[in-house]
Design a protein around this motif. Structure first.
Motif, PDB file in Angstrom:
ATOM      1  N   GLY A   1       4.869 -11.130  -6.271  1.00  0.00           N
ATOM      2  CA  GLY A   1       5.792 -10.050  -6.883  1.00  0.00           C
ATOM      3  C   GLY A   1       7.079  -9.912  -5.679  1.00  0.00           C
ATOM      4  O   GLY A   1       6.945 -10.321  -4.636  1.00  0.00           O
TER       5      GLY A   1
ATOM      6  N   THR B   1      13.970 -11.488  -9.582  1.00  0.00           N
ATOM      7  CA  THR B   1      13.136 -12.020 -10.588  1.00  0.00           C
ATOM      8  C   THR B   1      14.207 -13.023 -11.529  1.00  0.00           C
ATOM      9  O   THR B   1      15.026 -13.368 -10.919  1.00  0.00           O
TER      10      THR B   1
ATOM     11  N   ASP C   1       5.993  -6.664  -9.485  1.00  0.00           N
ATOM     12  CA  ASP C   1       4.733  -5.989  -8.326  1.00  0.00           C
ATOM     13  C   ASP C   1       3.566  -6.990  -8.694  1.00  0.00           C
ATOM     14  O   ASP C   1       3.272  -7.252  -9.680  1.00  0.00           O
ATOM     15  N   GLU C   2       3.008  -7.073  -7.637  1.00  0.00           N
ATOM     16  CA  GLU C   2       1.746  -8.010  -7.543  1.00  0.00           C
ATOM     17  C   GLU C   2       0.475  -7.121  -8.255  1.00  0.00           C
ATOM     18  O   GLU C   2      -0.637  -7.768  -8.697  1.00  0.00           O
TER      19      GLU C   2
ATOM     20  N   ARG D   1       7.459 -11.905 -11.213  1.00  0.00           N
ATOM     21  CA  ARG D   1       7.033 -10.580 -11.475  1.00  0.00           C
ATOM     22  C   ARG D   1       7.691  -9.715 -10.463  1.00  0.00           C
ATOM     23  O   ARG D   1       7.867 -10.096  -9.258  1.00  0.00           O
TER      24      ARG D   1
ATOM     25  N   CYS E   1      10.890 -14.779  -7.887  1.00  0.00           N
ATOM     26  CA  CYS E   1       9.474 -14.542  -8.081  1.00  0.00           C
ATOM     27  C   CYS E   1       9.058 -14.124  -9.788  1.00  0.00           C
ATOM     28  O   CYS E   1       9.961 -13.982 -10.487  1.00  0.00           O
TER      29      CYS E   1
END
Length: 737
Positions: free
Chosen positions: A538, A587, A510-511, A508, A506
């Motif tokens: 995220g 990540t 956290d979204e 990042r 992903c």
């Protein structure tokens, strides 16, 4: 200081040459002296439409015509504020009105002053239609005085420079400023020696800037820009040549021993070295045996065996009585390198232990999050020289880390480190000596680009693969085609059912965080634009959603990201290596170096947010053993649009050199002698490292010859001043880019 003053003769302040409006316009682009202004090239050129008779024109056409002013009338407009100026012109066969809508009387007076009755002018514009008079007209056309001669007609057809603009700056202001500066072109600082200009068949600098700013033909613009591009390449290669000359005057440890560790290591390798690995290894061995520091770029695609080549060089340093350091950009990668080296070396890495080989050394790991007791123990081994090989992160750069005798530095993934980092590590050599440096990268650089971007590094390339990998097949998956995405997750489930493992990456953690910036895109004219993207997903939220997918019911899911503690990261990676996790959501902390041979699927969510080299590195994490790898670039981009096409080009290109060229065009080459690592326009004003390959190679040959005959450039003060200007914002001792 005298040299700097002499080199700046052409650097007349623009305030002395231009009116206030013009000098302020140039200053808005950081242009404050004559030398800089006349090298500030137009963004593009506009070639006028062919000269036409007014009888032949039609509505909507671009037209250029030489005409005579017949009459001039102006009046205040009734329906809105301002004035209407109407100028009737003729070419002897037909008349045509020129219409100007003006807000101030002084604007009317200005145009009247330039358009007296009987004046001959060149007029250019788009033919419009006057609904009231039912006739053709030109509204707000460009015009200028002209002579109705062959020379005048040639001047009328000349390409018109178009300069970049900022708010409240007119194109005419930029053109006027530049044309005034051309009156002083003879005083410009001549950076490239005249004999070089003559030998390469280039126009003189004075002629070149005239061809660039007031060309008569398109060919003029090409000839003028050829000089500016060559000059830029020459200055850059002169920087590299001086650095190479400085290396020749700097002492370095002589790493010339042939054993015993190198031979013992080769004997215990479970595979045969490729011909390329042996060839590059021999070349590195010859280079580090010199008493002057070697700086080499060891490049090869993912899986080409760079680590083994670098380890053999490090063992040569240990055999020669010195130490070697391997610098990695992240703790995860440093730990992975440490495991890889100790596994490859076996008992050769266990000096001081009961099962160690008599000739063994110690391989130590140093990271910022190590416990105090382990760190103290490692530092003692490093300082005393007991540790022949040290693997670490930025922690190796701190002042508290002192080596007994550092002879060789290997830097992995050089684009992750600023040049200052590398300089500090090189400064840790023994008693005033500079260690040899090998920079490794799995994002290869095309040859001509390498000459421009790392011209003072010797480029060594591993092109063949050891052949112990099954390889990777890549696919672009469009979320707007649900059946594609469903099949992607089904394919992942099938691999897990077969006993293999999956990575999901992903953009990042956290979204609910601020949206991550998209990778920059460059327009054809070099300007940067950032397209709108849907919010990135995220790690935490994606792991929850994946756990709910019916295809992956029962899959053991883990997460990994930079906010976890070092112990937590180590634990997760150990679980992955031991097969206790089926699917790891992460990540880009796994981007480089992570080795999980059982992993066969890489899914990159929001793939349009990742750079070319990142995607290539990520897919290199799978297919590393006997099981074929599959990489899915999952994107919300519309099928066939720009992001989709870009991802498809990456998926189709298995060769890292092809991808490197694509990445170079997309992101730029970086600050070639300073701190910046990307962004072509930050460094190069005129030069394109791919298009101008021949100019770069010629400039390299000429610059190295000039510096070899005059290392301090005493006879070339203008070149010395240009180099000083080029390095003004960078440390003069800056390490190789």
């Amino acid at each position: 200081m005298a040299r700097r003053q002499e080199s700046a003769r052409g650097s007349m302040p623009l305030k002395e040459l231009l009116i206030s409006k013009e000098s302020k316009a140039m200053a808005s682009f950081g242009v404050r002296d004559l030398d800089t202004m006349l090298r500030f090239a137009p963004r593009r050129y506009v070639v006028p439409a062919p000269l036409r008779s007014l009888r032949e024109i039609h509505q909507g056409e671009e037209v250029s015509a030489i005409v005579e002013v017949e009459s001039v009338h102006d009046r205040a407009m009734r329906s809105r504020y301002g004035f209407l100026l109407e100028v009737s012109v003729t070419d002897g066969t037909e008349s045509l009105p020129l219409t100007f809508f003006l807000t101030k009387q002084r604007q009317v007076d200005w145009h009247r002053g330039r358009l007296p009755i009987g004046a001959l002018i060149l007029v250019r514009g788009t033919v419009g239609y006057d609904d009231y008079r039912k006739a053709l007209q030109l509204t707000h056309p460009d015009y200028e005085p002209v002579e109705d001669t062959d020379e005048g007609r040639a001047w009328a057809q000349r390409p018109r420079p178009v300069y970049p603009l900022k708010q409240n700056i007119a194109q005419g202001t930029m053109r006027s400023a530049t044309e005034k500066g051309l009156e002083y072109a003879g005083s410009l600082s001549r950076t490239v020696p005249e004999e070089v200009i003559t030998r390469r068949g280039l126009p003189s600098l004075e002629e070149a800037v005239r061809l660039v700013h007031v060309p008569l033909t398109t060919e003029d613009t090409r000839r003028g820009m050829a000089h500016l591009r060559y000059e830029e390449a020459f200055i850059l290669q002169s920087v590299f040549a001086q650095r190479r000359a400085q290396d020749e005057r700097t002492p370095a440890p002589v790493l010339s021993a042939d054993g015993p560790l190198q031979g013992l290591f080769d004997e215990r390798l479970p595979f045969e070295l490729t011909a390329g690995q042996r060839e590059i290894g021999d070349e590195l061995a010859a280079r580090i045996a010199h008493g002057h520091p070697t700086s080499a770029l060891l490049q090869g695609d993912v899986g080409s065996g760079k680590t083994v080549v670098a380890l053999r060089a490090m063992l040569r340093a240990v055999d020669s009585g010195h130490q070697a350091a391997l610098l990695a950009p992240t703790e995860v990668l440093a730990e992975q390198h440490h495991r890889t080296l100790t596994t490859l070396l076996g008992e050769l890495a266990r000096a001081g232990q009961l099962d160690a080989h008599p000739e063994a050394t110690r391989v130590r790991l140093l990271t910022g999050s190590q416990r105090t007791s382990r760190r103290r123990e490692t530092l003692l081994d490093v300082t005393s020289g007991q540790a022949g090989i040290v693997v670490g992160t930025h922690a190796l750069l701190t002042e508290s880390v002192g080596f007994a005798s550092l002879g060789l530095v290997v830097i992995d993934e050089q684009h992750r480190f600023g040049v200052d980092h590398r300089r500090r590590l090189r400064a840790k050599g023994p008693s005033g000596q500079s260690p040899h440096v090998i920079v490794m990268t799995a994002t290869p650089i095309p040859r001509t680009a390498a000459l421009a971007t790392v011209g003072d590094l010797d480029v060594l390339t591993l092109r063949e693969s050891p052949g112990r990998r099954a390889g990777v097949t890549s696919f672009v998956v469009h979320e707007k085609l649900p059946a594609w995405e469903q099949r992607m997750w089904q394919r992942a489930a099938e691999e897990i059912a077969a006993g293999r493992q999956v990575f999901v990456v992903c953009a990042r953690i956290d979204e609910d965080e601020a949206d991550a910036p998209a990778p920059p895109l460059l327009d054809e004219d070099g300007t940067e634009r950032t397209p709108a993207l849907e919010p990135a997903r995220g790690v935490h939220q994606s792991a929850l959603r994946i756990a709910e997918r019916p295809e992956l019911a029962g899959a053991r899911i883990g997460i990994l990201h930079g906010r976890l503690s070092a112990e937590e990261k180590q634990h997760v990676m150990k679980q992955m290596v031991d097969g206790e996790i089926d699917l790891l959501v992460s990540t880009t902390v796994i981007e480089v170096g992570v080795d999980v041979p059982n992993a066969s699927v890489m899914i990159v969510l929001d793939a349009e947010r990742f750079g070319v080299s990142q995607l290539h590195q990520l897919r290199g994490r799978v297919g590393r053993a006997e099981h074929p790898g599959i990489a899915f670039f999952d994107t919300s981009a519309v099928v066939g649009q720009e992001h989709s096409q870009h991802l498809q080009r990456i998926a189709d290109a298995a060769d890292g050199f092809e991808l490197a060229e694509l990445d170079l065009r997309r992101r730029g080459a970086g600050d070639l002698v300073g701190e910046e690592q990307s962004g072509l326009q930050r460094t190069l004003k005129h030069l394109d490292v791919l298009r101008d390959s021949r100019a770069i190679e010629q400039a390299r040959e000429d610059a190295f010859a000039v510096v070899a005959s005059d290392p301090e450039l005493t006879a070339h003060p203008a070149l010395a001043g240009a180099i000083e200007d080029r390095l003004r914002d960078a440390d003069p001792d800056v390490e190789r880019s």
